[in-house]
Scaffold this motif. Structure first.
Motif: not given
Length: 328
Positions: A141-146, A172-175, A177-178, A257-273
């Motif tokens: 997943d992507m831990a990106i704030l927005s 602040r504690t979450v960030i 810790e990971n 909770t930090g139960r994820f592996h960082p990966l840019n999921l959008t790099s191999d994907s395309k979203y269309f509305l």
């Protein structure tokens, strides 16, 4: 040994007489013109894509209110057809909201501890490896704030999910810790969002990718344990309402909770509305297989639906012409 990964997909046939009768009965409408139920007739390409591009999948759990497409081979070895009544409390049924259907996924008998949840508008159009979804047993997943803005019903349900996260977690504690999971070079330019938002003492929102999402069953169990009342209230609503909590709360819980592996999921994907202008681009992305995952989200901006459906399904036929084992 590699841990098994299941795929879960939800589907509804708005033309099914029984479903339609219940929908009209409980909604109080005399007819249903809801765009959310417009049928693209592309589901078979979802199954073909999984068979060709993700043959490593353990099981596929196909969730409906009880009906199935007439072409579906329900005896396919990896397929498990699941009705809402198989895993949801009867007091919540029938339901016409995706929220309770999604909130109870972890209760499906036989579902692996690691699974990927697909909407029926998300398709595989090129080879994907298990590591696209899970690494070292953790969902990618992507831990990106927005920062989010409340608007419309969906905006309220996302805000409700965010409110839960801020109740149980200190940003602040979450960030702290990971830190490498929140500021990972894999995210590329998305890191700018984190840099601008990190100063706030609370979570102002997350970047929501609307792509197939990996989940741990333990995430659902943990979140339910701490939020039973709000989750039960959401499940009790037969139709979406702004008091609901959306499924993103489970994803946010994994991030916090930090139960994820960082990966840019959008790099191999395309979203269309989808709209009347970008249909040809959607078709080109599919036929050229420039990406591995594509999202084709229906919208009110698409007026010539029949033309769009024909063009897009022709593109699918170009890369996935053969029936899968999931078709009769």
């Amino acid at each position: 040994m590699t841990q098994p990964i299941d795929f879960v997909i939800t589907w509804v046939d708005n033309n099914d007489p029984s479903w339609r009768a219940d929908y009209l009965k409980f909604s109080g409408r005399t007819d249903d013109d809801s765009i959310r139920y417009r049928d693209w007739d592309s589901l078979r390409f979802w199954f073909r894509g999984v068979e060709k591009f993700a043959p490593w999948v353990n099981k596929i759990f196909f969730i409906t209110c009880g009906h199935v497409p007439e072409w579906l081979n329900v005896d396919a070895p990896k397929l498990r057809v699941i009705s809402h009544s198989d895993y949801m409390d009867g007091q919540y049924l029938p339901t016409f909201s995706s929220h309770p259907i999604e909130f109870c996924l972890h209760r499906i008998e036989g579902l692996s501890d690691r699974f990927v949840y697909f909407n029926d508008d998300t398709f595989l159009i090129n080879d994907v490896k298990p590591t696209r979804f899970f690494v070292d047993g953790l969902p990618c997943d992507m831990a990106i704030l927005s920062p989010m803005f409340i608007g419309g019903m969906h905006g309220h349900t996302v805000y409700n999910a965010l409110d839960i996260i801020n109740t149980f977690f200190k940003k602040r504690t979450v960030i702290k810790e990971n830190p490498l999971k929140w500021f990972h070079p894999q995210y590329g330019t998305y890191l700018i969002r984190n840099l601008f938002d990190v100063g706030y003492s609370y979570f102002t929102g997350f970047y929501d990718h609307h792509l197939p999402q990996g989940y741990l069953k333990e995430t659902f169990e943990d979140a339910w344990k701490h939020n039973r009342k709000s989750f039960e209230d959401t499940c009790s609503h037969k139709f979406r309402c702004q008091d609901d909590v959306c499924i993103w709360v489970m994803r946010y819980w994994q991030l916090a909770t930090g139960r994820f592996h960082p990966l840019n999921l959008t790099s191999d994907s395309k979203y269309f509305l989808t709209n009347d202008v970008n249909v040809d681009e959607v078709s080109h992305v599919i036929s050229s297989q420039r990406k591995n995952v594509i999202v084709i989200n229906d919208s009110l901006e698409l007026n010539d639906f029949e033309k769009a459906k024909k063009v897009i399904n022709q593109a699918f036929m170009k890369i996935l012409p053969d029936k899968s084992c999931y078709e009769l």
